[in-house]
Design an enzyme around this catalytic site. Structure first.
Site, mmCIF file in Angstrom:
data_model
loop_
_atom_site.group_PDB
_atom_site.id
_atom_site.type_symbol
_atom_site.label_atom_id
_atom_site.label_comp_id
_atom_site.label_asym_id
_atom_site.label_seq_id
_atom_site.Cartn_x
_atom_site.Cartn_y
_atom_site.Cartn_z
ATOM 1 N N ASP A 67 11.344 -6.647 1.397
ATOM 2 C CA ASP A 67 10.241 -6.566 0.439
ATOM 3 C C ASP A 67 10.067 -5.171 -0.146
ATOM 4 O O ASP A 67 9.228 -4.957 -1.021
ATOM 5 C CB ASP A 67 8.923 -7.042 1.072
ATOM 6 C CG ASP A 67 8.532 -6.281 2.324
ATOM 7 O OD1 ASP A 67 9.433 -5.826 3.054
ATOM 8 O OD2 ASP A 67 7.323 -6.152 2.596
ATOM 9 N N HIS A 143 7.200 1.878 12.650
ATOM 10 C CA HIS A 143 7.339 0.506 12.163
ATOM 11 C C HIS A 143 8.356 -0.228 13.039
ATOM 12 O O HIS A 143 8.862 0.316 14.020
ATOM 13 C CB HIS A 143 7.778 0.541 10.688
ATOM 14 C CG HIS A 143 7.753 -0.794 10.014
ATOM 15 N ND1 HIS A 143 6.766 -1.727 10.215
ATOM 16 C CD2 HIS A 143 8.618 -1.366 9.115
ATOM 17 C CE1 HIS A 143 7.010 -2.790 9.485
ATOM 18 N NE2 HIS A 143 8.124 -2.603 8.814
ATOM 19 N N ASP A 213 5.583 1.101 5.675
ATOM 20 C CA ASP A 213 4.915 0.270 6.670
ATOM 21 C C ASP A 213 4.816 1.039 7.989
ATOM 22 O O ASP A 213 5.769 1.692 8.414
ATOM 23 C CB ASP A 213 5.701 -1.018 6.901
ATOM 24 C CG ASP A 213 5.754 -1.892 5.651
ATOM 25 O OD1 ASP A 213 5.160 -1.502 4.636
ATOM 26 O OD2 ASP A 213 6.390 -2.954 5.707
#
Length: 307
Positions: A67, A143, A213
């Protein structure tokens, strides 16, 4: 300096949110645009804006989850089709493996690029770029896979020259003004003109921190210290800390705590799970605002001038 969110969703596209991509527009500062992450269909989102692909001179990838990178080969290929525009090279920063990913996609698709990609694969923290106007720093986040955050620092600008004061004190307009602007003391008709007396205070440069993230981590705080704008993920709502930690993400409240500890002026929340729609998005904002008042959940194509 303006920041434009091309995609604000987490994991996969939804009807209301595309996957991750952020454009930092530096058109006044250097006539460039820097792109942070390039999720699927980023080039489609760009078509809805005034951004010209050739103006994007640097791309910063936070990590190699789909993503955040699935739009990269398509964008790089389409950028070469801007036949009416001058072809310019591009610098691509990201984790080790991003070059392999891009070049494999270009090779297997038979794509040909009329410009060069300069790859900068990163595996550690530190300064990764500096010129006369900007410095960029990176550090590792927490992450599920190797992930980076970026801190963009605009250098302070020299204060403005008080031309009226110089003229009033008897210095004629001309080349001598330039010498004083450059910090040189000038002698004219028996009078000494000292730069410090005619140049205002330096203008503080802006600081923008854009994170990939991450779980709640002190690294994020360090990257965001004193930032004018902090972009932080808020995949989950407050109360979902266990779920956030399990998947390597943060809640809106955790992001706000980072902004508060860092003394960041403005917190923009992105990477929103598709489970949050309508009034639930407002709830994420309200949770963050209880901790850091100047917080806001962004949506696709939201644009903000950084002041």
């Amino acid at each position: 300096m303006e920041i434009l969110f091309l995609g604000t969703g987490a994991g996969q596209p939804s009807k209301s949110r595309n996957t991750q991509a952020i454009a930092l527009q530096l058109l006044d500062e250097r006539n460039e645009v820097w792109l942070f992450d390039c999720g699927e269909a980023t080039q489609h989102q760009i078509l809805k804006t005034n951004i010209r692909p050739r103006k994007i001179t640097k791309i910063f990838i936070t990590h190699l989850h789909g993503d955040h990178i699935f739009g990269l080969p398509g964008f790089l290929s389409s950028r070469s089709f801007q036949a009416s525009d001058e072809q310019t090279d591009i610098d691509l920063y990201g984790p080790v493996g991003v070059k392999d990913y891009v070049m494999t996609a270009i090779r297997l698709s038979g794509s040909r690029l009329p410009y060069r990609i300069h790859f900068h694969e990163l595996s550690d923290s530190g300064k990764i770029f500096e010129d006369e106007t900007f410095e960029i720093y990176t550090d590792t986040l927490d992450h599920a896979i190797f992930c980076l955050g970026y801190r963009v620092v605009e250098k302070d600008k020299t204060g403005e020259l008080d031309a009226e004061a110089l003229k009033a004190d008897g210095l004629p307009f001309g080349p001598l003004f330039g010498k004083i602007k450059n910090g040189q003391t000038v002698e004219y008709e028996g009078k000494t003109f000292v730069p410090e007396s005619y140049i205002g205070a330096d203008k503080k440069g802006k600081v923008v921190t854009i994170l990939g993230d991450t779980r709640r981590t002190d690294t994020a705080v360090r990257l965001a210290v004193g930032a004018d704008v902090l972009v932080h993920e808020a995949t989950y709502e407050a109360g979902e800390e266990k779920m956030a930690r399990k998947h390597g993400h943060s809640t809106s409240a955790q992001a706000a705590q980072v902004a508060k500890e860092a003394g960041a002026n403005r917190l923009l929340l992105t990477h929103i799970s598709s489970r949050y729609v309508g009034s639930m998005v407002n709830q994420l904002s309200q949770e963050a605002q209880k901790i850091h008042k100047n917080s806001f959940v962004v949506k696709d194509l939201y644009e903000e001038e950084i002041k």
